[in-house]
Design an enzyme around this catalytic site. Structure first.
Site, mmCIF file in Angstrom:
data_model
loop_
_atom_site.group_PDB
_atom_site.id
_atom_site.type_symbol
_atom_site.label_atom_id
_atom_site.label_comp_id
_atom_site.label_asym_id
_atom_site.label_seq_id
_atom_site.Cartn_x
_atom_site.Cartn_y
_atom_site.Cartn_z
ATOM 1 N N ARG A 168 48.599 49.004 40.498
ATOM 2 C CA ARG A 168 47.767 47.838 40.774
ATOM 3 C C ARG A 168 47.842 46.833 39.638
ATOM 4 N NH1 ARG A 168 42.607 48.197 40.538
ATOM 5 N NH2 ARG A 168 42.118 46.406 41.842
ATOM 6 N N LYS A 192 44.022 61.137 34.950
ATOM 7 C CA LYS A 192 44.687 60.562 36.123
ATOM 8 C C LYS A 192 45.850 61.439 36.576
ATOM 9 C CE LYS A 192 46.510 56.200 37.921
ATOM 10 N NZ LYS A 192 46.611 54.749 37.707
ATOM 11 N N ARG A 248 36.029 50.461 34.439
ATOM 12 C CA ARG A 248 36.194 51.317 33.267
ATOM 13 C C ARG A 248 34.846 51.838 32.818
ATOM 14 N NH1 ARG A 248 40.660 51.419 34.593
ATOM 15 N NH2 ARG A 248 42.563 50.727 33.532
#
Length: 336
Positions: free
Chosen positions: A123, A188, A333
């Site tokens: 992204r 992640k 975040r």
């Protein structure tokens, strides 16, 4: 990629040492020619170990995509809707290829896989680290009839499909970070990138891109700008000690991902995101945590309170009010 390179890859994927002489015999060429081929493979990102008098190997081995294995393990509902499967050794981006294909011809249900991406994208224009034969780089083309408004929350719903596939192979505690990241253990594991072409108000095609870290080399992972993990690490961590020798195959997981995503895509237009909302929120990585939404113009802090029925992020501000945010050029975040 040449036939000779395909042959040498199929030999080296077992992770064992092979002498230059035996490789030369198998390939029908000189040891010098073998060495040149190995140099080319290293340029793809394969780490080839060489020991004088012993030979060459890729430590730990690797698995290449095999169409028969992938298609053979698809759920019947997905197999019926698969229109085409293409596998590339190296490509700029599976999403780019899928987009060009969809612009050229009707191809709903087409799946594109690559062993390596030379220009993989995440992204907001970020680079997606895509070393050779290490991970899963996957794109699926799907046609929709009701335009962009009916697709609200689709990227989140695809995250649910990815979670289901991982769970089915014993990867537990999979979390979803708004709007498109896959987390395990606070790190992640993968991401989702959706792109739309066609009429925003009517007939359109969506390119669903999914990247999953399968066995990320540490030196390549150093290029990722956040904490990361991969399937291999999670299998070793989560499996009981007496089962840790059991490895999850890349082809098997890829088949599960394709199955779950295609089934979801086939149902999404009728069901909408609200059908998947509870499952998504149960896996929300940031729910109840202090975080900040960063837009091109400003930063807004608050407490994450899940998503609304359309997939918009709900952020509780200091004054108790709830503000909602839809994807686009936004970044979420955790607050420091």
């Amino acid at each position: 990629m040449s036939c000779t390179q395909d042959k040498i890859l199929n030999i080296l994927k077992d992770g064992q040492f092979h002498s230059g002489e035996s490789l030369g015999e198998a390939l029908g060429c000189s040891r010098t020619a073998v060495w040149k081929q190995l140099q080319k493979l290293e340029s793809l990102g394969l780490s080839i170990e060489s020991i004088k008098g012993t030979g060459y190997r890729v430590s730990g081995g690797f698995e290449l995509f095999e169409s028969e294995l992938i298609v053979g393990k698809l759920k019947s509902e997905a197999a019926e809707q698969l229109s085409n499967l293409e596998i590339f050794k190296s490509i700029d981006s599976t999403n780019n290829h899928a987009r060009k294909k969809a612009e050229r011809e009707p191809c709903s249900g087409a799946v594109i896989l690559a062993e390596q991406q030379t220009a993989g994208r995440g992204r907001r224009g970020k680079t997606w680290v895509s070393p050779f034969a290490a991970n899963i780089y996957l794109s699926i083309v799907w046609d929709f009839e009701q335009g962009a408004q009916a697709l609200e929350g689709l990227s989140l719903a695809v995250g649910v499909a990815v979670k289901r596939a991982l769970n089915s192979h014993g990867i537990k505690e999979v979390q979803l970070k708004w709007p498109n990241d896959i987390y395990v253990d606070g790190k992640k594991l993968g991401g989702i990138l959706l792109e739309m072409i066609g009429d925003p108000a009517g007939q359109c095609s969506v390119i669903v891109g999914v990247g999953i870290n399968m066995a990320m080399p540490a030196d390549q992972g150093a290029n990722i700008d956040q904490l990361w993990t991969d399937v291999r690490t999670q299998m070793q961590t989560q499996q009981p000690e007496n089962e840790r020798q059991v490895q999850l195959g890349k082809n098997h997981l890829t088949s599960s991902l394709i199955s779950e995503i295609i089934i979801l895509l086939s149902d999404f237009q009728a069901q909408g995101f609200s059908f998947y909302r509870d499952e998504w929120q149960a896996a929300d990585a940031f729910y109840g945590l202090q975080a900040a939404i960063h837009t091109p113009q400003r930063s807004i802090s608050g407490t994450v309170r899940g998503v609304d029925p359309n997939g918009a992020l709900r952020l509780e501000l200091d004054n108790g009010e709830i503000e909602t945010f839809i994807g686009g050029e936004l970044s979420l975040r955790l607050s420091q």
